[in-house]
Design a protein around this motif. Structure first.
Motif, PDB file in Angstrom:
ATOM      1  N   ILE A  37       0.833  -1.206   0.000  1.00  0.00           N
ATOM      2  CA  ILE A  37       0.000   0.000   0.000  1.00  0.00           C
ATOM      3  C   ILE A  37       0.867   1.255   0.000  1.00  0.00           C
ATOM      4  O   ILE A  37       0.614   2.211  -0.743  1.00  0.00           O
ATOM      5  N   GLY A  38       1.906   1.268   0.829  1.00  0.00           N
ATOM      6  CA  GLY A  38       2.812   2.418   0.837  1.00  0.00           C
ATOM      7  C   GLY A  38       3.458   2.632  -0.512  1.00  0.00           C
ATOM      8  O   GLY A  38       3.677   3.775  -0.946  1.00  0.00           O
ATOM      9  N   ALA A  39       3.773   1.541  -1.196  1.00  0.00           N
ATOM     10  CA  ALA A  39       4.382   1.657  -2.522  1.00  0.00           C
ATOM     11  C   ALA A  39       3.430   2.316  -3.505  1.00  0.00           C
ATOM     12  O   ALA A  39       3.828   3.149  -4.323  1.00  0.00           O
ATOM     13  N   GLU A  40       2.143   1.949  -3.453  1.00  0.00           N
ATOM     14  CA  GLU A  40       1.177   2.552  -4.370  1.00  0.00           C
ATOM     15  C   GLU A  40       0.990   4.033  -4.072  1.00  0.00           C
ATOM     16  O   GLU A  40       0.885   4.859  -4.993  1.00  0.00           O
ATOM     17  N   ILE A  41       0.971   4.394  -2.805  1.00  0.00           N
ATOM     18  CA  ILE A  41       0.879   5.814  -2.445  1.00  0.00           C
ATOM     19  C   ILE A  41       2.093   6.557  -2.976  1.00  0.00           C
ATOM     20  O   ILE A  41       1.977   7.646  -3.559  1.00  0.00           O
ATOM     21  N   ALA A  42       3.281   5.984  -2.764  1.00  0.00           N
ATOM     22  CA  ALA A  42       4.513   6.623  -3.224  1.00  0.00           C
ATOM     23  C   ALA A  42       4.528   6.770  -4.743  1.00  0.00           C
ATOM     24  O   ALA A  42       4.941   7.807  -5.283  1.00  0.00           O
ATOM     25  N   ARG A  43       4.077   5.748  -5.454  1.00  0.00           N
ATOM     26  CA  ARG A  43       4.075   5.800  -6.916  1.00  0.00           C
ATOM     27  C   ARG A  43       3.168   6.914  -7.422  1.00  0.00           C
ATOM     28  O   ARG A  43       3.533   7.666  -8.338  1.00  0.00           O
ATOM     29  N   ARG A  44       2.001   7.056  -6.813  1.00  0.00           N
ATOM     30  CA  ARG A  44       1.075   8.101  -7.249  1.00  0.00           C
ATOM     31  C   ARG A  44       1.634   9.490  -6.946  1.00  0.00           C
ATOM     32  O   ARG A  44       1.487  10.426  -7.753  1.00  0.00           O
ATOM     33  N   LEU A  45       2.255   9.632  -5.787  1.00  0.00           N
ATOM     34  CA  LEU A  45       2.859  10.928  -5.452  1.00  0.00           C
ATOM     35  C   LEU A  45       4.006  11.249  -6.400  1.00  0.00           C
ATOM     36  O   LEU A  45       4.167  12.400  -6.831  1.00  0.00           O
TER      37      LEU A  45
ATOM     38  N   GLY B  56       4.573  14.411  -9.276  1.00  0.00           N
ATOM     39  CA  GLY B  56       5.689  15.333  -9.110  1.00  0.00           C
ATOM     40  C   GLY B  56       5.960  15.729  -7.673  1.00  0.00           C
ATOM     41  O   GLY B  56       6.708  16.675  -7.421  1.00  0.00           O
ATOM     42  N   ARG B  57       5.391  15.011  -6.727  1.00  0.00           N
ATOM     43  CA  ARG B  57       5.575  15.335  -5.305  1.00  0.00           C
ATOM     44  C   ARG B  57       6.639  14.392  -4.736  1.00  0.00           C
ATOM     45  O   ARG B  57       6.371  13.475  -3.973  1.00  0.00           O
ATOM     46  N   ALA B  58       7.885  14.630  -5.154  1.00  0.00           N
ATOM     47  CA  ALA B  58       8.977  13.688  -4.899  1.00  0.00           C
ATOM     48  C   ALA B  58       9.255  13.509  -3.416  1.00  0.00           C
ATOM     49  O   ALA B  58       9.463  12.381  -2.942  1.00  0.00           O
TER      50      ALA B  58
ATOM     51  N   ILE C  95      11.533   2.844  -8.104  1.00  0.00           N
ATOM     52  CA  ILE C  95      12.034   3.345  -9.389  1.00  0.00           C
ATOM     53  C   ILE C  95      11.327   4.634  -9.763  1.00  0.00           C
ATOM     54  O   ILE C  95      11.951   5.610 -10.205  1.00  0.00           O
ATOM     55  N   ALA C  96      10.000   4.664  -9.583  1.00  0.00           N
ATOM     56  CA  ALA C  96       9.247   5.886  -9.896  1.00  0.00           C
ATOM     57  C   ALA C  96       9.697   7.041  -9.021  1.00  0.00           C
ATOM     58  O   ALA C  96       9.817   8.192  -9.490  1.00  0.00           O
TER      59      ALA C  96
END
Length: 453
Positions: free
Chosen positions: A233-241, A245-247, A285-286
């Motif tokens: 779940i954290g990975a999906e949140i991170a990927r969307r952010l 462009g919210r690195a 990677i994203a």
């Protein structure tokens, strides 16, 4: 002798039927409807549609009321007729009433879906054919909502979801992908504005709607805080952010969901962290890309590819390489696939990329490691046969032996002649038996297989 007519004029199509004339067609329809109640109702509704939306809605309401109030049990023999009746009614709503009056049509479409709970009580349906019919109708639901427009469809759909969530949650989840974005946004507002954070099935509906309109905040708001530390779940949140462009926020979400090390026990030192799942590595990677760390992103892509043979990662890696470096990268990737521990998976990658020369070389060197369980083996052999007949033949032989071991002798026999033709065409390398030797060995295998059974 009568002159033979052309077959084109006898083909059953709209143009040829129109040539019969309206009077003959009308008489034929009345004859058909006389023995079929569903067709009779359909024709009455078609006539009502010619008078206007109100008349058609009245006829549809009569049938909806009958279906909703009936208490008659429906046996498995009668179930197909009921489903045909329901589908005919749905098509009249979607195909006739909606174009005439979208608001009336949407109301009847929702009433049609609301028949489902009552029908499940009285219809014998062990294969869930009724449920599948309603699930398949969600595309019409999305189209009806689009026709009625957001300001009308949003509140009506929200009322259905909030009052009958158990079924409407599933249907809206299915319909969301085809829902117009303005309708999805209005429905999302109706379901969330001034309300507590959604949970359970409602949270899933809101999440899909938020996905449809690209609203990250509402999407994330459906995820409990405790779940955000889970790697998937954290990975999906991170990927969307990262995609938005919210690195910095993406990095924080990713690190917060990194798998922890195993705790120490009875004086033993703590263990190493569990390997992150592929979805977490993909998100990493994203995030690296969003941070501008291209070299580290490329290294991470290679690491993920070497772990998963993910063709999408390889394509992304090659697309980011300067000119002329892609050839070396492909050679490296093909070598990884050719040496993959699961030979069948490595071969599947090479055939699907496609890299037929490398696949043929792999078959020649590792045919003994192939299991031959994939149904694609004969298809792959066909693709290789023109330029690499020995590899194609070996591939067929592997598949034939596997089929024999599984007891599918008839299916194996259909491939033996193809393998024989390839053996005759090819210059067999040393150590590869000719077809006669292979056939004799196979006959022994078949006798053993029959003896075991």
């Amino acid at each position: 002798m009568a002159k033979r007519t052309t077959s084109a004029r006898k083909t059953l199509n709209a143009a040829n039927l129109a040539a019969l004339g309206p009077e003959r067609l009308a008489a034929m329809l009345v004859e058909v409807a006389g023995g079929d109640r569903i067709w009779k109702r359909r024709l009455k509704m078609e006539l009502a549609s010619e008078l206007g939306a109100a008349d058609l809605a009245f006829e549809i309401d009569r049938r909806l009321t009958t279906l909703a109030t009936s208490r008659t049990r429906v046996s498995w023999r009668k179930r197909p007729e009921l489903i045909r009746d329901l589908e005919a009614l749905r098509l009249m709503i979607a195909g006739r009433l909606i174009p005439l009056d979208a608001r009336l049509g949407l109301d009847r479409m929702i009433a049609w879906f609301d028949l489902y709970p009552g029908l499940t009580v009285r219809v014998k349906d062990p294969k869930d054919e009724l449920g599948q019919a309603f699930d398949a109708a969600t595309a019409d639901l999305a189209a009806s909502a689009a026709a009625a427009r957001a300001e009308v469809a949003g509140p009506v759909l929200a009322d259905a979801v909030l009052t009958r969530l158990s079924d409407w949650g599933r249907w809206m989840g299915r319909a969301t992908a085809g829902l117009d974005r303005p309708v999805a946004r209005r429905l999302l507002s109706e379901l969330t504005a001034g309300r507590p954070a959604p949970t359970g099935r409602l949270a899933l509906v809101v999440r899909k709607l938020a996905d449809r309109v690209d609203d990250f905040e509402l999407w994330a708001g459906t995820i409990p805080e405790a779940d955000r530390a889970r790697p998937e779940i954290g990975a999906e949140i991170a990927r969307r952010l990262a995609t938005a462009g919210r690195a910095a926020e993406a990095r924080a979400a990713l690190e917060a969901s990194r798998a922890p090390a195993a705790p120490s026990r009875w004086g033993r030192p703590a263990g190493l962290p569990s390997p992150p799942p592929d979805v977490w590595l993909t998100a990493e990677i994203a995030v690296l890309d969003s941070e501008g760390r291209s070299e580290e992103a490329a290294a991470a892509r290679w690491a993920l590819f070497e772990r998963s043979l993910d063709a999408n990662q390889l394509r992304a890696l090659i697309a980011a390489l300067p000119d002329f470096e892609d050839v070396a990268a492909l050679d490296r990737a093909h070598g990884i696939a050719a040496g993959w521990p699961d030979a069948d998976k490595g071969l599947a990658f090479l055939m699907n990329w496609p890299a037929h020369r490398e696949a043929a070389e792999m078959i020649l060197t590792r045919s003994g490691s192939l299991r031959g369980t994939a149904e694609e083996f004969p298809l792959w052999a066909g693709r290789l046969a023109g330029r690499y007949p020995v590899a194609a033949m070996l591939l067929l032989r592997v598949r034939i032996r596997t089929l024999v071991q599984l007891g599918a002798v008839t299916e194996a026999a259909a491939l033996i002649s193809e393998a024989a033709v390839l053996a005759d065409q090819a210059d067999l390398p040393p150590g590869v038996p000719d077809h006669a030797v292979f056939a004799a060995e196979l006959e022994t295998d078949i006798r053993r297989s029959r003896w075991r059974r």
